[in-house]
Write an enzyme that holds these catalytic residues in place. Sequence first.
Site, PDB file in Angstrom:
ATOM      1  N   CYS A   1       0.804  -1.104   0.043  1.00 15.30           N
ATOM      2  CA  CYS A   1      -0.064  -0.209   0.107  1.00 15.30           C
ATOM      3  C   CYS A   1       1.080   1.427  -0.031  1.00 15.30           C
ATOM      4  O   CYS A   1       1.573   1.442   0.925  1.00 15.30           O
ATOM      5  CB  CYS A   1      -0.913  -0.078   1.135  1.00 15.30           C
ATOM      6  SG  CYS A   1      -2.027   1.664   1.240  1.00 15.30           S
TER       7      CYS A   1
ATOM      8  N   THR B   1     -10.345  -0.582 -10.419  1.00 20.91           N
ATOM      9  CA  THR B   1     -11.251   0.634 -10.646  1.00 20.91           C
ATOM     10  C   THR B   1     -12.481   0.551 -11.528  1.00 20.91           C
ATOM     11  O   THR B   1     -12.891   1.402 -11.556  1.00 20.91           O
ATOM     12  CB  THR B   1     -10.098   1.456 -11.456  1.00 20.91           C
ATOM     13  OG1 THR B   1      -8.836   1.812 -10.608  1.00 20.91           O
ATOM     14  CG2 THR B   1     -10.381   3.146 -11.653  1.00 20.91           C
TER      15      THR B   1
HETATM   16  C1  LIG Z   1      -9.745   3.541  -4.037  1.00 22.90           C
HETATM   17  C2  LIG Z   1      -8.734   2.382  -3.962  1.00 22.90           C
HETATM   18  C3  LIG Z   1      -8.656   1.849  -2.994  1.00 22.90           C
HETATM   19  C4  LIG Z   1      -7.589   0.671  -2.979  1.00 22.90           C
HETATM   20  N1  LIG Z   1      -7.396  -0.057  -1.821  1.00 22.90           N
HETATM   21  C5  LIG Z   1      -6.533  -0.986  -1.522  1.00 22.90           C
HETATM   22  C6  LIG Z   1      -6.288  -1.808  -0.419  1.00 22.90           C
HETATM   23  O1  LIG Z   1      -7.116  -1.308   0.700  1.00 22.90           O
HETATM   24  N2  LIG Z   1      -5.612  -3.079  -0.373  1.00 22.90           N
HETATM   25  C7  LIG Z   1      -5.044  -3.161  -1.592  1.00 22.90           C
HETATM   26  O2  LIG Z   1      -4.270  -4.258  -1.555  1.00 22.90           O
HETATM   27  N3  LIG Z   1      -5.159  -2.599  -2.968  1.00 22.90           N
HETATM   28  C8  LIG Z   1      -6.020  -1.626  -2.697  1.00 22.90           C
HETATM   29  N4  LIG Z   1      -6.107  -1.062  -4.210  1.00 22.90           N
HETATM   30  C9  LIG Z   1      -5.385  -1.280  -5.151  1.00 22.90           C
HETATM   31  C10 LIG Z   1      -6.277  -2.349  -5.981  1.00 22.90           C
HETATM   32  O3  LIG Z   1      -6.666  -3.363  -5.322  1.00 22.90           O
HETATM   33  C11 LIG Z   1      -5.622  -2.727  -7.222  1.00 22.90           C
HETATM   34  O4  LIG Z   1      -4.422  -3.454  -7.226  1.00 22.90           O
HETATM   35  C12 LIG Z   1      -5.076  -1.652  -8.299  1.00 22.90           C
HETATM   36  O5  LIG Z   1      -6.136  -0.571  -8.065  1.00 22.90           O
HETATM   37  C13 LIG Z   1      -4.792  -1.850  -9.713  1.00 22.90           C
HETATM   38  O6  LIG Z   1      -6.022  -2.433 -10.163  1.00 22.90           O
HETATM   39  P1  LIG Z   1      -7.141  -1.472 -11.368  1.00 22.90           P
HETATM   40  O7  LIG Z   1      -6.170  -0.762 -12.163  1.00 22.90           O
HETATM   41  O8  LIG Z   1      -7.902  -2.412 -11.931  1.00 22.90           O
HETATM   42  O9  LIG Z   1      -7.884  -0.756 -10.178  1.00 22.90           O
HETATM   43  C14 LIG Z   1      -6.843   0.283  -4.084  1.00 22.90           C
HETATM   44  C15 LIG Z   1      -7.077   0.790  -5.173  1.00 22.90           C
HETATM   45  C16 LIG Z   1      -8.209   1.848  -5.401  1.00 22.90           C
HETATM   46  C17 LIG Z   1      -8.366   2.534  -6.714  1.00 22.90           C
END
Ligand SMILES: Cc1cc2nc3c(=O)[nH]c(=O)nc-3n(C[C@H](O)[C@H](O)[C@H](O)COP(=O)(O)O)c2cc1C
Lengths: 305, 258
Positions: free
Chosen positions: A130, A266
């Site tokens: 994170c 997302t």
């Molecule tokens: C608003 C938001 C909150 C997130 N919170 C976490 C989290 O609590 N733990 C985690 O491992 N990843 C978290 N992520 C990362 C996502 O799980 C993911 O790894 C990352 O967004 C890439 O994938 P995507 O492009 O499909 O969103 C978060 C992402 C977003 C956008």
Amino acid sequence: MANLKVNIGNLSFKNPVMTASGTFGYGTEFLDFMDLSRIGGIFMKGTTATHREGNFYPRMAETPSGMLNAVGLQNKGVDYFISHIYPEIRKYDTNMMVNVSGSTIEEYISCAEKINELEDIPAIELNISCPNVKQGGMAFGTNCQSASQVVKAIRNVYRKTLTVKLSPNVTDITEIARTVEAEGADAVSLINTIVGMAIDVEKRRPVLSTVTGGLSGPCIKPIALRMVYQTYKSVKIPIIGMGGISNAKDAIEFILAGSTAIQIGTYNFLDPAISVKVADGINDYLDRHGFNSVQEIIGALDIDG
Amino acid sequence: MKKYASDWKVTENVRLHPNYCLLKLSLDTTIPEMLPGQFVQIRVDGSPTTFLRRPISINYVDRNKNELWLLIQLVGDGTKKLSELKPQQTVNLLYPLGNSFSLPETKHDKPLLIGGGVGVAPMLYLGSLLKSRGYLPTFLLGARSEKDLLLPEEFEKYGHVFITTEDGKSGEKGFVTHHSTLRENRYDFIYTCGPNPMMHAVAAYAKQAGIPCEVSLENLMACGIGACLCCVENTTEGHICVCTEGPVINIEKLKWQI
Ligand SMILES: Cc1cc2nc3c(=O)[nH]c(=O)nc-3n(C[C@H](O)[C@H](O)[C@H](O)COP(=O)(O)O)c2cc1C
Ligand SMILES: Cc1cc2nc3c(=O)[nH]c(=O)nc-3n(C[C@H](O)[C@H](O)[C@H](O)COP(=O)(O)OP(=O)(O)OC[C@H]3O[C@@H](n4cnc5c(N)ncnc54)[C@H](O)[C@@H]3O)c2cc1C
Ligand code: FES
């Protein structure tokens, strides 16, 4: 209808589509929009040993084809999860998995030990990536020694399926992947968000309260895909790939590059039923190309063509 | 309340002013229950600069025509594209989202609805509901100048309308909190939506006058359904999601310095 089943550790998933932590709440938020039982699993929002308020607002900024977030692991803590959320979500007919986050090894252990006792949580995802908390989080995931320490400690207390979520904010992600594999992780999840920033030129100030935040969405897909491809060549454990997936074609790219399963993050904000559509789209692709099972295309990228 | 995701058809898109439009949308089926203060998340086109959905308040629901009205201020690419939609085109909405304004305790209570700029949007639907429930709403609408006044004739259908403009060409000159009605009449409940400095001033007035007050916040949002925790407001109960526990929040809960 092709066979979409995949296995990670001792756990079986009805299809390779899951939702990414922090983007899908506890699943409950999406009940009006889709049937949760249609997807392989749900990674619920990052859970820590104790209650966290997260970072100050503003916590997000839209970017071209993506967004930055700086939520900072806001959650009510593992005890609240167990008493208030678990009784509700344990009924859902899919793999409900907890993303275990923290700032110290003790914190990770305390959270994982408690989750280990929950009958209907078959797996955890250890978040060592994170970028939005000052201490720990990503610090564990950007250095082999600390990654190894935390995974070893968790492996001692957590008996069920364990996947470790890796940070892309490193020089060589494969090195970290090999380290966590050696400590007994059943899988690796990649990628978490990429550190970025945005500036409000009118105010000459950063948009996010934390100055920098994590970039996600379609804009990061090529980077994520490259990292999955590299990692596939260097570890034997399954990869759960993610980063910018917005349709079935994107998901199939990740599978061809070596992902056993994929997560959607997302894009759930744009289309709350996207995960079901991606699962259906993968099935159509397999049928169209005459594959009997999704297993046949994992890592099936034809480089020499 | 059940939420939906579906395509709506544009029935009319009126440019009220170079910077504002009134977008009217209809559904094939009967529009489900929607409450004043709630909003929709509208999908623009998913192109690079308008990737996320845009949150827009429910301005009015016309049950006779089965139409939803959205009052939109053009501030960037997304709102500009929405202003260019033509009748028969479709847009995808998530709806209805968020909580809603609460009603005053008794029918004798006099509600005052204060809107500034495009913040007048949710006040129309709220006023129409208050009137249909037997209340006597009063509107206090603030605008920069006369031409920035949005839909005054619509508001007049539901209650008395007071106006302030910064140039004084229409109504009283100054900001909403300077209007003489605040000194001359007693109100029992204040609702407000508009630019943050205006809402702060209204909240400060209400607090000092001992009048219950609800504000409708417009924090930046990603999901709009409580999944991302991006839209939080710091309150006496900690960080709460404006998209699910708001956008309507009682000023007692806010940590504003008022
Ligand atoms: C608003 C938001 C909150 C997130 N919170 C976490 C989290 O609590 N733990 C985690 O491992 N990843 C978290 N992520 C990362 C996502 O799980 C993911 O790894 C990352 O967004 C890439 O994938 P995507 O492009 O499909 O969103 C978060 C992402 C977003 C956008
Ligand atoms: C619950 C809610 C209800 C809303 N109701 C309405 C409504 O009824 N009518 C209406 O016109 N607008 C409303 N808004 C604001 C509207 O969502 C934004 O103006 C819109 O998203 C801007 O999109 P854009 O692509 O045109 O501008 P962008 O290019 O995204 O932004 C242009 C400029 O506006 C600023 N901005 C963007 N969103 C916001 C926001 N939420 N608050 C403050 N500044 C912002 C940006 O920082 C930037 O400076 C509401 C917002 C919320 C959260
Ligand atoms: S906008 Fe995602 S939780 Fe409110």
